[in-house]
Design a protein around this motif. Structure first.
Motif, PDB file in Angstrom:
ATOM      1  N   LEU A 115      63.989  33.215  70.411  1.00  0.00           N
ATOM      2  CA  LEU A 115      64.856  33.694  71.492  1.00  0.00           C
ATOM      3  C   LEU A 115      64.477  35.090  71.961  1.00  0.00           C
ATOM      4  N   SER A 116      64.024  35.917  71.029  1.00  0.00           N
ATOM      5  CA  SER A 116      63.692  37.301  71.384  1.00  0.00           C
ATOM      6  C   SER A 116      62.513  37.377  72.358  1.00  0.00           C
ATOM      7  N   GLU A 117      61.737  36.315  72.478  1.00  0.00           N
ATOM      8  CA  GLU A 117      60.604  36.294  73.412  1.00  0.00           C
ATOM      9  C   GLU A 117      61.016  35.979  74.843  1.00  0.00           C
ATOM     10  N   VAL A 118      62.208  35.410  75.021  1.00  0.00           N
ATOM     11  CA  VAL A 118      62.659  34.947  76.347  1.00  0.00           C
ATOM     12  C   VAL A 118      63.112  36.151  77.165  1.00  0.00           C
ATOM     13  N   PRO A 119      62.582  36.292  78.381  1.00  0.00           N
ATOM     14  CA  PRO A 119      62.978  37.445  79.218  1.00  0.00           C
ATOM     15  C   PRO A 119      64.500  37.533  79.399  1.00  0.00           C
ATOM     16  N   GLY A 120      65.026  38.728  79.190  1.00  0.00           N
ATOM     17  CA  GLY A 120      66.435  38.981  79.414  1.00  0.00           C
ATOM     18  C   GLY A 120      67.351  38.712  78.244  1.00  0.00           C
ATOM     19  N   VAL A 121      66.868  37.994  77.242  1.00  0.00           N
ATOM     20  CA  VAL A 121      67.725  37.664  76.100  1.00  0.00           C
ATOM     21  C   VAL A 121      67.906  38.899  75.228  1.00  0.00           C
ATOM     22  N   VAL A 122      69.176  39.194  74.955  1.00  0.00           N
ATOM     23  CA  VAL A 122      69.526  40.301  74.060  1.00  0.00           C
ATOM     24  C   VAL A 122      70.229  39.675  72.861  1.00  0.00           C
TER      25      VAL A 122
END
Length: 124
Positions: A115-122
């Motif tokens: 998930l940390s690789e997905v743009p915008g995901v915090v």
């Protein structure tokens, strides 16, 4: 601002369950844990089983181990990947998820493995 993507969440569903519906439900719940972080980041999460299972039910199939499943489960993911912008491949052995990654790569779609690789995901 992050551009919104429809992201197919791929990972084990039936793999390793021996057809046990409770274990399949646990796997689906695990896949669904990625839905909120993706949505919160402005993306549209998609899981193939969200589409395939109602299609199977409407066809009169008894479940994902019904003989109709082969005509619905993998083809649903393949059709979704014609509309999705990326794949999030969660850990675990899964022939279907590996197939989703291969299709995504053949279409030059991004494949994320966390998930940390997905743009915008915090992540909290």
């Amino acid at each position: 601002m992050t551009t919104s993507m429809m992201i197919l969440i791929a990972g084990p569903y039936a793999s390793g369950t021996n057809g046990d519906p409770a274990l399949m439900q646990q796997n689906l719940a695990r896949l669904e844990t990625a839905a909120w972080p993706l949505f919160r980041a402005g993306h549209v999460p998609m899981i193939g089983e969200w589409v395939a299972l109602p299609v199977l039910r409407s066809a009169g199939a008894s479940g994902p181990d019904d003989e109709l499943a082969g005509q619905v489960m993998y083809p649903t993911a393949e059709r979704l990947l014609q509309r999705c912008d990326a794949v999030l491949r969660l850990p675990g052995e899964s022939r279907g998820a590996d197939q989703d990654v291969a299709i995504a790569r053949s279409r030059d779609l991004p494949v994320y493995f966390d998930l940390s690789e997905v743009p915008g995901v915090v992540l909290d």
